[in-house]
Design a protein around this motif. Sequence first.
Motif, mmCIF file in Angstrom:
data_model
loop_
_atom_site.group_PDB
_atom_site.id
_atom_site.type_symbol
_atom_site.label_atom_id
_atom_site.label_comp_id
_atom_site.label_asym_id
_atom_site.label_seq_id
_atom_site.Cartn_x
_atom_site.Cartn_y
_atom_site.Cartn_z
ATOM 1 N N SER A 187 0.826 -1.208 0.000
ATOM 2 C CA SER A 187 0.000 0.000 0.000
ATOM 3 C C SER A 187 0.861 1.259 0.000
ATOM 4 C CB SER A 187 -0.932 -0.005 1.217
ATOM 5 O OG SER A 187 -1.842 -1.082 1.155
ATOM 6 N N VAL A 188 1.942 1.252 0.780
ATOM 7 C CA VAL A 188 2.820 2.426 0.815
ATOM 8 C C VAL A 188 3.420 2.670 -0.569
ATOM 9 C CG1 VAL A 188 4.980 3.349 1.747
ATOM 10 C CG2 VAL A 188 3.351 2.225 3.273
ATOM 11 N N ALA A 189 3.927 1.616 -1.206
ATOM 12 C CA ALA A 189 4.510 1.771 -2.536
ATOM 13 C C ALA A 189 3.467 2.260 -3.537
ATOM 14 C CB ALA A 189 5.121 0.458 -2.999
ATOM 15 N N SER A 190 2.268 1.710 -3.479
ATOM 16 C CA SER A 190 1.218 2.107 -4.424
ATOM 17 C C SER A 190 0.812 3.563 -4.216
ATOM 18 C CB SER A 190 0.000 1.194 -4.259
ATOM 19 O OG SER A 190 0.312 -0.143 -4.599
ATOM 20 N N GLN A 191 0.625 3.969 -2.958
ATOM 21 C CA GLN A 191 0.226 5.348 -2.694
ATOM 22 C C GLN A 191 1.321 6.332 -3.087
ATOM 23 O OE1 GLN A 191 -2.778 6.191 -1.961
ATOM 24 N NE2 GLN A 191 -3.522 4.112 -1.625
ATOM 25 N N ALA A 192 2.580 5.963 -2.860
ATOM 26 C CA ALA A 192 3.688 6.829 -3.276
ATOM 27 C C ALA A 192 3.698 6.998 -4.793
ATOM 28 C CB ALA A 192 5.011 6.247 -2.794
ATOM 29 N N LEU A 193 3.443 5.922 -5.511
ATOM 30 C CA LEU A 193 3.396 6.004 -6.974
ATOM 31 C C LEU A 193 2.200 6.831 -7.454
ATOM 32 C CD1 LEU A 193 4.381 2.326 -7.805
ATOM 33 C CD2 LEU A 193 5.647 4.372 -8.505
ATOM 34 N N ALA A 196 3.226 10.414 -7.120
ATOM 35 C CA ALA A 196 4.133 10.772 -8.209
ATOM 36 C C ALA A 196 3.388 10.900 -9.526
ATOM 37 C CB ALA A 196 5.237 9.720 -8.317
ATOM 38 N N SER A 197 2.474 9.981 -9.795
ATOM 39 C CA SER A 197 1.717 10.020 -11.040
ATOM 40 C C SER A 197 0.838 11.263 -11.110
ATOM 41 C CB SER A 197 0.855 8.764 -11.161
ATOM 42 O OG SER A 197 0.039 8.809 -12.308
ATOM 43 N N ALA A 198 0.169 11.590 -10.004
ATOM 44 C CA ALA A 198 -0.685 12.778 -9.989
ATOM 45 C C ALA A 198 0.129 14.041 -10.233
ATOM 46 C CB ALA A 198 -1.425 12.866 -8.654
ATOM 47 N N ASN A 199 1.296 14.118 -9.596
ATOM 48 C CA ASN A 199 2.153 15.286 -9.806
ATOM 49 C C ASN A 199 2.580 15.403 -11.260
ATOM 50 O OD1 ASN A 199 2.120 16.252 -7.160
ATOM 51 N ND2 ASN A 199 3.834 14.944 -6.535
ATOM 52 N N GLY A 266 0.909 5.495 10.815
ATOM 53 C CA GLY A 266 0.415 5.621 12.177
ATOM 54 C C GLY A 266 0.218 7.054 12.627
ATOM 55 N N LYS A 267 0.099 7.985 11.695
ATOM 56 C CA LYS A 267 -0.093 9.393 12.016
ATOM 57 C C LYS A 267 -1.316 9.934 11.297
ATOM 58 C CE LYS A 267 3.697 9.862 14.485
ATOM 59 N NZ LYS A 267 3.669 10.188 15.933
ATOM 60 N N GLY A 268 -1.907 10.980 11.867
ATOM 61 C CA GLY A 268 -2.980 11.663 11.183
ATOM 62 C C GLY A 268 -2.422 12.570 10.102
ATOM 63 N N PRO A 269 -3.205 12.888 9.063
ATOM 64 C CA PRO A 269 -2.715 13.761 7.993
ATOM 65 C C PRO A 269 -2.244 15.122 8.489
ATOM 66 C CG PRO A 269 -4.725 12.658 7.319
ATOM 67 C CD PRO A 269 -4.546 12.358 8.776
ATOM 68 N N GLY A 270 -2.806 15.585 9.623
ATOM 69 C CA GLY A 270 -2.370 16.858 10.172
ATOM 70 C C GLY A 270 -1.128 16.763 11.026
ATOM 71 N N ASP A 271 -0.720 15.531 11.386
ATOM 72 C CA ASP A 271 0.442 15.349 12.255
ATOM 73 C C ASP A 271 1.719 15.032 11.484
ATOM 74 O OD1 ASP A 271 -1.192 15.706 14.493
ATOM 75 O OD2 ASP A 271 -1.798 13.601 14.463
ATOM 76 N N TRP A 272 1.557 14.436 10.309
ATOM 77 C CA TRP A 272 2.733 14.132 9.487
ATOM 78 C C TRP A 272 2.335 14.201 8.030
ATOM 79 C CZ3 TRP A 272 4.086 10.018 6.098
ATOM 80 C CH2 TRP A 272 5.425 10.020 5.694
ATOM 81 N N ILE A 273 3.066 14.967 7.267
ATOM 82 C CA ILE A 273 2.773 15.149 5.846
ATOM 83 C C ILE A 273 3.754 14.313 5.043
ATOM 84 C CG2 ILE A 273 2.618 16.793 3.956
ATOM 85 C CD1 ILE A 273 1.960 18.938 5.991
ATOM 86 N N ALA A 274 3.228 13.448 4.229
ATOM 87 C CA ALA A 274 4.080 12.605 3.390
ATOM 88 C C ALA A 274 4.799 13.459 2.358
ATOM 89 C CB ALA A 274 3.237 11.537 2.692
ATOM 90 N N PRO A 275 5.992 13.073 1.981
ATOM 91 C CA PRO A 275 6.734 13.858 0.992
ATOM 92 C C PRO A 275 6.116 13.719 -0.394
ATOM 93 C CG PRO A 275 7.905 11.825 1.479
ATOM 94 C CD PRO A 275 6.750 11.889 2.433
ATOM 95 N N ASP A 276 6.431 14.688 -1.243
ATOM 96 C CA ASP A 276 6.035 14.580 -2.642
ATOM 97 C C ASP A 276 6.971 13.622 -3.360
ATOM 98 O OD1 ASP A 276 3.713 15.959 -3.138
ATOM 99 O OD2 ASP A 276 4.717 17.893 -3.313
ATOM 100 N N PHE A 277 6.431 12.896 -4.294
ATOM 101 C CA PHE A 277 7.229 11.959 -5.081
ATOM 102 C C PHE A 277 7.197 12.383 -6.539
ATOM 103 C CE2 PHE A 277 6.173 9.460 -1.352
ATOM 104 C CZ PHE A 277 7.338 8.753 -1.091
#
Length: 492
Positions: A187-193, A196-199, A266-277
């Motif tokens: 799931s992490v790999a898919s969401q990261a992709l 990246a695809s959306a960007n 394990g974090k809420g979207p407001g507590d940790w922001i994932a990096p852009d890919f």
Amino acid sequence: MKSHARFINGPQFKNTFGAIAALVFLTACTVGPDYQMQPPSTSQHYDQQAEQRLGQNGEKRIQLGRKVNGDWWTAFQSPKLDKVVRRAIDGNLELVAADATIRQAASSVAAAEGALYPQVDFGAQAGRQRVHTAKEPSVSNFYAIGPRVGFDLDAFGGNKRLVEQQEAFTDLQKHRYEAAYLTLTGSVASQALLVASANAQMQAVEKLLANDQKNLELVRMAHANGTTTQIDVSLAETRLAQDRTLLPPLAQQRDSARHALSILTGKGPGDWIAPDFDLAEFVLPANVPVSVPSEMAHDRPDVLQAEAELHMASAAVGVATANLYPHVTLSASLAQAASGNGGAALWGFAAGLAGPIFDGGTLKAERQAAVEGYNATLAGYQQTVITSFGQVADTLQAINHDAEENLAQEDALRAAETSLQLNRQAFTQGENSILQVLEAERAYQQALLGRIRVKTAQYLDTVRLYVALGGNSVGTFEQRVAYREGQKPSYQ
């Protein structure tokens, strides 16, 4: 049938003890089926057409007969992805819950094993009693205090089968942890992709909108000069408006994927922001190792879960079978007792034998139910294995079709690029208008957008293939235990 003996001594004690010992010796066994690991599948292929297409020398994409080793997601060569995956492994709450569930199951095994040993407890009693005799009644105090020991001989192995069942349940929980680990990393790999695809698609759409805006301005100027009609202006406005609708869904895809990455760690979207890919930071694996079906079946956590459930069902048959036979127990006690002015040390030894005589067919029916439960679980296991083969076959064909679509999209992109170059050259020579150049640029951007989507599908289907093959997730719970005990796990 029940029989009890108390305060046996002398020859009677020796004879009784010898009879019980002989009974235990003759009947000491563990009844019911001994579980055997399921034999490997005889299948040697998932989908021969896809295997031949993907394994041919010209465009070799898979290595049939090889197993996934190490952390599978590192094949995409993205340090940023690797960092986020490791963060998720350390912080994901579903893995924390699965870890606790395994330790809970291990405690249940220890509790079941306790029944295989003598049970020792301590008792005390005190009171006041009135004793009536023929001549004169008396009132006195009394007490008794001392240890008691009880032991279930488990002559037919019912308790041992319960322990076996709990051990299989613990294995089941371990494989559920591995399944959660596999799902998490995939799931992490898919969401990261997806981020990246959306960007990448948003960048292409923004260039497309810029071209649409230039086109509209030129059409309006031409209309003002009387060289074009209002219909052309309306068409240019419509095209710009339609292309603007492409951005919000892409932004939503990006934001949703980033939120999902936060939750997976394990974090809420407001507590940790994932990096852009960036899609350019990923490398599509050239050769994906694909184990043969006979080996892959025991590399997938869901198949191992099904096998652990089958083991539990087998042990349940043993428990139900043991219930058909007599139950033998031994007990002993030693107490210091006193009543009135006198006291004495009392000891006792007792043997119990209880076995079914008539129960209306309940025990046999329960055993038959356990047998049918095993048969049902066996069919479920076999279905899980077949389903896993189908998932790999589907993913191989998806990768195969992705490759075909990618070739077609590359051809379309080259054609659009050639058309753009020719139109620019013609414009510089005064052979066409700027509108034709902008239209060629727009066609090129649309082809570029299509290639991004095809590339994304290739990446995502490759992730699905790694997950379908088990992703080398078996044994990851032991890695977590090593981490908890202060040792360095293999995934760090």
